[in-house]
Design an enzyme around this catalytic site. Sequence first.
Site, mmCIF file in Angstrom:
data_model
loop_
_atom_site.group_PDB
_atom_site.id
_atom_site.type_symbol
_atom_site.label_atom_id
_atom_site.label_comp_id
_atom_site.label_asym_id
_atom_site.label_seq_id
_atom_site.Cartn_x
_atom_site.Cartn_y
_atom_site.Cartn_z
ATOM 1 N N LYS A 79 0.975 -1.129 0.080
ATOM 2 C CA LYS A 79 -0.065 0.037 0.010
ATOM 3 C C LYS A 79 0.848 1.315 -0.124
ATOM 4 C CE LYS A 79 -4.554 0.775 0.459
ATOM 5 N NZ LYS A 79 -5.590 0.031 -0.079
ATOM 6 N N GLY A 179 -25.299 2.213 2.917
ATOM 7 C CA GLY A 179 -24.267 2.710 1.874
ATOM 8 C C GLY A 179 -24.762 2.338 0.419
ATOM 9 N N VAL A 180 -25.490 3.312 -0.351
ATOM 10 C CA VAL A 180 -25.603 2.986 -1.822
ATOM 11 C C VAL A 180 -24.839 3.924 -2.592
ATOM 12 C CG1 VAL A 180 -27.850 1.417 -1.530
ATOM 13 C CG2 VAL A 180 -27.828 3.912 -1.435
ATOM 14 N N GLY A 181 -23.224 3.744 -2.426
ATOM 15 C CA GLY A 181 -22.622 4.538 -3.294
ATOM 16 C C GLY A 181 -22.472 3.699 -4.536
ATOM 17 N N HIS A 182 -21.027 3.398 -4.986
ATOM 18 C CA HIS A 182 -20.649 2.875 -6.109
ATOM 19 C C HIS A 182 -20.865 1.175 -6.266
ATOM 20 C CE1 HIS A 182 -18.095 6.599 -6.855
ATOM 21 N NE2 HIS A 182 -18.568 6.400 -8.059
ATOM 22 N N VAL A 183 -20.460 0.686 -4.958
ATOM 23 C CA VAL A 183 -20.789 -0.654 -4.827
ATOM 24 C C VAL A 183 -22.111 -0.928 -4.275
ATOM 25 C CG1 VAL A 183 -19.856 -2.720 -3.560
ATOM 26 C CG2 VAL A 183 -18.198 -1.218 -4.168
HETATM 27 P P1 NAD Z 1 -18.602 5.052 -2.145
HETATM 28 O O1 NAD Z 1 -17.907 6.430 -1.553
HETATM 29 O O2 NAD Z 1 -19.100 5.215 -3.475
HETATM 30 O O3 NAD Z 1 -20.070 4.773 -1.320
HETATM 31 C C1 NAD Z 1 -20.215 4.855 -0.069
HETATM 32 C C2 NAD Z 1 -21.443 5.409 0.281
HETATM 33 O O4 NAD Z 1 -21.610 5.154 1.794
HETATM 34 C C3 NAD Z 1 -21.742 6.879 0.023
HETATM 35 O O5 NAD Z 1 -22.945 6.676 -0.985
HETATM 36 C C4 NAD Z 1 -22.027 7.579 1.262
HETATM 37 O O6 NAD Z 1 -22.824 8.680 1.255
HETATM 38 C C5 NAD Z 1 -22.593 6.377 2.145
HETATM 39 N N1 NAD Z 1 -22.453 6.452 3.446
HETATM 40 C C6 NAD Z 1 -21.133 7.121 4.010
HETATM 41 N N2 NAD Z 1 -21.436 6.980 5.466
HETATM 42 C C7 NAD Z 1 -22.477 6.400 5.693
HETATM 43 C C8 NAD Z 1 -23.362 5.991 6.985
HETATM 44 N N3 NAD Z 1 -23.012 6.369 8.259
HETATM 45 N N4 NAD Z 1 -24.395 5.234 6.636
HETATM 46 C C9 NAD Z 1 -25.009 5.119 5.509
HETATM 47 N N5 NAD Z 1 -24.372 5.241 4.235
HETATM 48 C C10 NAD Z 1 -23.208 6.072 4.665
HETATM 49 O O7 NAD Z 1 -17.483 4.106 -1.927
HETATM 50 P P2 NAD Z 1 -17.704 2.614 -2.543
HETATM 51 O O8 NAD Z 1 -16.719 2.390 -3.586
HETATM 52 O O9 NAD Z 1 -19.141 2.263 -2.816
HETATM 53 O O10 NAD Z 1 -17.074 1.495 -1.547
HETATM 54 C C11 NAD Z 1 -17.923 1.387 -0.362
HETATM 55 C C12 NAD Z 1 -17.318 0.477 0.887
HETATM 56 O O11 NAD Z 1 -16.622 -0.801 -0.002
HETATM 57 C C13 NAD Z 1 -15.938 1.299 1.175
HETATM 58 O O12 NAD Z 1 -15.608 0.739 2.309
HETATM 59 C C14 NAD Z 1 -14.873 0.417 0.343
HETATM 60 O O13 NAD Z 1 -13.634 0.898 0.957
HETATM 61 C C15 NAD Z 1 -15.296 -0.877 0.309
HETATM 62 N N6 NAD Z 1 -14.708 -1.368 -1.079
HETATM 63 C C16 NAD Z 1 -14.965 -0.938 -2.338
HETATM 64 C C17 NAD Z 1 -14.466 -1.562 -3.413
HETATM 65 C C18 NAD Z 1 -14.664 -0.949 -4.716
HETATM 66 O O14 NAD Z 1 -14.657 -1.480 -5.759
HETATM 67 N N7 NAD Z 1 -15.244 0.425 -4.873
HETATM 68 C C19 NAD Z 1 -13.646 -2.587 -3.407
HETATM 69 C C20 NAD Z 1 -13.341 -3.078 -1.969
HETATM 70 C C21 NAD Z 1 -14.169 -2.495 -1.002
#
Ligand code: NAD
Length: 352
Positions: A79, A179-183
């Site tokens: 990392k 959390g309904v972000g990217h994943v």
């Molecule tokens: P993201 O930032 O796109 O989505 C996160 C979502 O969570 C956002 O919409 C945010 O508003 C919401 N959020 C934040 N705090 C919150 C809370 N207290 N309650 C409810 N919602 C909340 O991130 P992502 O890329 O979707 O990743 C999500 C998680 O998965 C992270 O922990 C990331 O480290 C992990 N992850 C992601 C990937 C990937 O491919 N993107 C791969 C492995 C792990």
Amino acid sequence: MVLQVQDDSLVDEVVVLKDAGAGLDGVIAIHSTVLGPGAGGCRLWHYADGDAAFADAARLAEGMSYKNAMAGLPLGGAKAVLRRPQGDFDRVALFRAFGRAVARLNGRYVTAEDVGTSVADMEVVAGETRHVAGLPQLAGRPGGDPSPHTALGVFVSMAHAARRGLGRELSECTVAIQGVGHVGEALAHLLHGSGARLIVADIDSDRAACVAAATGAEVASTSQVLAAQADIFAPCALGAVLHAESIEALRARVVCGAANNQLATPADGARLAQRGILYAPDYVVNAGGIINVAGEYLGWAPEEVTMRVEATGARLAAVLDYAEAEDVPPHVAADTLARAAIAAGRVRTPVL
Ligand code: NAD
């Protein structure tokens, strides 16, 4: 200037990054290269001092070794952590300097995006070294946004966990997604397609409403989602959401989600087991993104990436089998199997 300062038992190699002119101040921690080049993203974040940056890099690098080993990837773990300069800074100069540092490691470290860095940053890095992934997708090649791959890996894992922990198909389950972000959004769509009922929550209420409108989900408040009346809880926002208090409040019998480092402490893995809640270890089920990154770096066909991501469910099954056989919680089983795979050098290092 790049200076290798120490070898220690926690990480194989530490490279201190300092280039005052470019605003570069950070560290690359390579935990293990037994299975292949140390691979893990580059984080740009505020750290109080160099020690805090190093501690985070070392912890995250070790986690990447385990994640890559459990995903069956020919990659070790590493990392990079960069301290975000105060105020305005020249981003291109910073990532060029970082790219030069990665280049000097001659492939012992492969970087990609992480918290605080973007595809554009990695494109700058790619101007200095080929040991970088997370670049825009080229036709017929893996690359681009890893999130859909991560969501697919969580989805197939969840299907296995539902059968195993609840004796049910996902179409018979209610899943609460925090959390309904990217994943989380991509996962919601996959679950909706499978006939699961959904409860979603996000601190961004517009996002939650938008995903709910597209998937028929019920919206819960961020404070209620953890204790929602659901069969499965899917943490897809922050780490450390599983602790004594939250585990007590959980009504779901299965926890399976994308967030990294879901357990606040290792004791919380045991706490889940004591409550009879099946925990799908985070780094086992959320490896789809790093599998896509590996495919981009190693030149795999997109079909191979998808096949390997779909195998995430079988890898979870192996971890849960081991946990049952050894009578240990799943997070302990995952760590044990990952360490054993690394110790045995079970994946051949590719020639790059
Ligand atoms: P993201 O930032 O796109 O989505 C996160 C979502 O969570 C956002 O919409 C945010 O508003 C919401 N959020 C934040 N705090 C919150 C809370 N207290 N309650 C409810 N919602 C909340 O991130 P992502 O890329 O979707 O990743 C999500 C998680 O998965 C992270 O922990 C990331 O480290 C992990 N992850 C992601 C990937 C990937 O491919 N993107 C791969 C492995 C792990």
